[in-house]
Design a protein around this motif. Sequence first.
Motif, mmCIF file in Angstrom:
data_model
loop_
_atom_site.group_PDB
_atom_site.id
_atom_site.type_symbol
_atom_site.label_atom_id
_atom_site.label_comp_id
_atom_site.label_asym_id
_atom_site.label_seq_id
_atom_site.Cartn_x
_atom_site.Cartn_y
_atom_site.Cartn_z
ATOM 1 N N ARG A 1 2.018 -9.921 5.462
ATOM 2 C CA ARG A 1 1.091 -9.843 4.335
ATOM 3 C C ARG A 1 0.799 -8.422 3.879
ATOM 4 N NH1 ARG A 1 -3.818 -13.297 6.104
ATOM 5 N NH2 ARG A 1 -4.614 -12.476 4.155
ATOM 6 N N VAL A 2 1.325 -7.414 4.575
ATOM 7 C CA VAL A 2 1.084 -6.022 4.203
ATOM 8 C C VAL A 2 2.385 -5.238 4.286
ATOM 9 C CG1 VAL A 2 -0.167 -3.891 4.735
ATOM 10 C CG2 VAL A 2 -1.277 -6.084 5.107
ATOM 11 N N GLN A 3 2.716 -4.563 3.196
ATOM 12 C CA GLN A 3 3.869 -3.661 3.183
ATOM 13 C C GLN A 3 3.309 -2.259 2.976
ATOM 14 O OE1 GLN A 3 6.490 -3.767 -0.270
ATOM 15 N NE2 GLN A 3 8.218 -3.754 1.147
ATOM 16 N N THR B 1 -0.121 0.371 9.368
ATOM 17 C CA THR B 1 0.944 -0.483 9.901
ATOM 18 C C THR B 1 0.563 -0.995 11.279
ATOM 19 O OG1 THR B 1 2.631 0.701 8.649
ATOM 20 C CG2 THR B 1 3.384 -0.549 10.559
ATOM 21 N N HIS B 2 0.037 -0.094 12.111
ATOM 22 C CA HIS B 2 -0.377 -0.459 13.468
ATOM 23 C C HIS B 2 -1.520 -1.482 13.440
ATOM 24 C CE1 HIS B 2 -1.009 0.086 17.761
ATOM 25 N NE2 HIS B 2 -2.297 0.251 17.522
ATOM 26 N N LEU B 3 -2.519 -1.226 12.599
ATOM 27 C CA LEU B 3 -3.666 -2.123 12.535
ATOM 28 C C LEU B 3 -3.326 -3.469 11.903
ATOM 29 C CD1 LEU B 3 -6.413 0.438 11.485
ATOM 30 C CD2 LEU B 3 -6.130 -0.651 13.729
ATOM 31 N N VAL C 1 0.843 -1.192 0.000
ATOM 32 C CA VAL C 1 0.000 0.000 0.000
ATOM 33 C C VAL C 1 0.881 1.245 0.000
ATOM 34 C CG1 VAL C 1 -1.800 1.262 1.235
ATOM 35 C CG2 VAL C 1 -1.772 -1.253 1.283
ATOM 36 N N LEU C 2 0.559 2.181 -0.870
ATOM 37 C CA LEU C 2 1.320 3.425 -0.993
ATOM 38 C C LEU C 2 0.403 4.597 -0.664
ATOM 39 C CD1 LEU C 2 3.961 4.834 -1.970
ATOM 40 C CD2 LEU C 2 2.906 4.923 -4.244
#
Length: 120
Positions: free
Chosen positions: A37-39, A28-30, A9-10
């Motif tokens: 699985r999330v960048q 990022t926190h959530l 995600v950008l």
Amino acid sequence: MDTPAVASVLFVCVHNAGRSQMAAAFLTHLAHLGADRVQVRSVGSAPAGTVNPAVVEALAEVGIDISAETPKVLTTAAVQASNVGSISRATKRLRDAWNEFLHVIALSQVNRGFRNFPQR
């Protein structure tokens, strides 16, 4: 069993000192349990020298530390490495830069989930 795909995600704003920093920090926190699985990236079309101290303070009040973050510039590589994008409070200059990046990406056939900004 297949390895799950990593979402990239950008978050983009002009100075990368406030809104995009907050959005990236919250995601990022959530997503911390699914960090594999999330960048998350946060960039700006004309980055400021530092993150807004009020943003750092506000996030600290909810337990999120971004004191080490610095504004980063929007690059073609950042857009190409992402499959979800979000732009906050787009100015004409930012819309033009974003649409130019999308054009580059479309030419390289890597456009996955980005859209041109509607003209106002």
